[in-house]
Design an enzyme around this catalytic site. Structure first.
Site, PDB file in Angstrom:
ATOM      1  N   LYS A  57      42.665  77.944   5.630  1.00 58.97           N
ATOM      2  CA  LYS A  57      42.459  76.975   4.867  1.00 58.97           C
ATOM      3  C   LYS A  57      41.484  76.974   3.764  1.00 58.97           C
ATOM      4  CE  LYS A  57      40.437  72.278   4.914  1.00 58.97           C
ATOM      5  NZ  LYS A  57      40.575  71.248   5.415  1.00 58.97           N
ATOM      6  N   LYS A  76      46.723  76.179   5.552  1.00 61.41           N
ATOM      7  CA  LYS A  76      46.702  75.330   4.571  1.00 61.41           C
ATOM      8  C   LYS A  76      45.983  75.919   3.105  1.00 61.41           C
ATOM      9  CE  LYS A  76      45.051  71.070   4.526  1.00 61.41           C
ATOM     10  NZ  LYS A  76      43.951  70.657   4.804  1.00 61.41           N
TER      11      LYS A  76
END
Length: 348
Positions: free
Chosen positions: A215, A268
């Site tokens: 992320k 992400k």
């Protein structure tokens, strides 16, 4: 011209193109992120995400039913509480907003697969993804705290190890309320192991963990922070989310989380990080997910509104690119539309 090999032979008709398609997609691979807010009778559009809404527990059923009818069988729940405090207590409250939504969804839509975002940023008064402690460097920390004149008063940083306790408690409370899967998004070191341990100790040995392992600290999250009210009140998240210049670090994060017990690894955002999807796909032997985040959604909506792009074609193309890169699962605010395009044969 004497050509033995002609790649265009396999592009001659729609039927043939579908027969030899390398990337196959199905609505069962789609996950829809939904925002659940305290209160009743709420269905309010998110200004920075046109077409997306915040729902209360009593109104979320209309969206869940629509998703189910479209063939989308999995939902990721994000909670928007009324009360916030320094310890993010609403995240692990047995009667918190996500916990109530889970129980209602399990009762009214038992076939919907219920996944929960496990984090604290929506629940902490300071907006960071964990509990704070005074920084050893009073100016730096996670951005510092400044008085009106701009001079540093004192700095704070997220306490990684203490936060693990609260994340584990949150994941357990979600499982007890009916979550089928939990998904930690905080980026604290060691949180997958802490969550796996507490789930197993309480009998939830079959509850999978989908880790937001890779992320990045990204500007693409802007509309989400408006939607969930989760922007930090000071500083930024660069000390715990990843530097977007790095790729080897992402592999390290993914491998560590698999070692700690992650069942699925997420990358992400999606669109600008598909190189990482492909790389992680080659490094791990668990399913790989990617999250097409709020900024990606809002850019498409804005571009389409201005007439600069064809919304339907862009949605299909960006989704296909994620699966082509190696995604097994795709989290997207366009889940319902994509399921429809699959059904119509426009994608998949």
């Amino acid at each position: 011209m004497d050509l033995t090999i002609r790649p265009r032979r396999l592009r001659g008709s729609e039927t043939l193109r579908k027969m030899v398609r390398e990337t196959r997609m199905d609505p069962s691979s789609l996950i829809y992120p939904i925002f659940i807010k305290e209160g009743t009778g709420i269905r309010e559009e998110i200004p920075t995400m046109p077409g997306q809404y915040r729902y209360s527990v009593d109104t979320m059923g209309e969206k869940l039913a629509s998703l189910q009818n479209a063939g989308v069988s999995a939902v990721m729940f994000f909670g928007i509480p009324d009360h916030k405090d320094e310890l993010g207590s609403g995240a692990y409250d047995a009667n918190g907003i996500v916990q109530r939504a889970l129980r209602r969804a399990a009762k009214d839509f038992p076939e919907i697969y219920r996944i929960t975002d496990v984090c604290m940023c929506e629940y902490t008064s300071h907006g960071h993804c964990g509990v704070l402690r005074e920084s050893r460097d009073p100016v730096q920390g996670d951005g510092g705290v400044f008085c009106g004149s701009g001079a540093p008063v004192h700095g704070y940083e997220v306490d990684n190890d203490r936060t693990l306790e609260f994340l584990a408690r949150t994941a357990l409370s979600h499982a007890e309320a009916g979550a089928d899967m939990v998904a930690p998004s905080d980026m604290m070191d060691g949180r997958v192991a802490a969550i796996r341990t507490i789930l197993d100790e309480h009998g939830f040995i079959n509850t999978p963990i989908m880790s937001y392992a890779v992320k990045y600290a990204s500007a693409f999250y802007g509309p989400f922070r408006d939607a969930a009210g989760s922007a930090p009140s000071f500083g930024d998240r660069n000390s715990y989310q990843m530097d977007f210049h790095n790729s080897r670090e992402g592999v390290k994060e993914a491998l560590l989380d698999v070692e700690e017990g992650a069942d699925i690894i997420m990358v992400k955002p999606a669109m600008s990080y598909l190189d990482m999807v492909a790389r992680i796909r080659n490094e791990v032997h668990v399913p790989v997910a990617s999250y097409s985040v709020s900024g990606e959604y809002s850019m498409i909506k804005a571009g389409a509104k201005l007439g600069y792009i064809d919304e339907e074609k862009i949605i299909c193309e960006t989704a296909a690119s994620a699966f082509r890169a190696g995604c097994d699962l795709y989290l997207t605010y366009f889940a319902e539309e994509i399921a429809g395009y699959m059904r119509e044969g426009k994608i998949g």
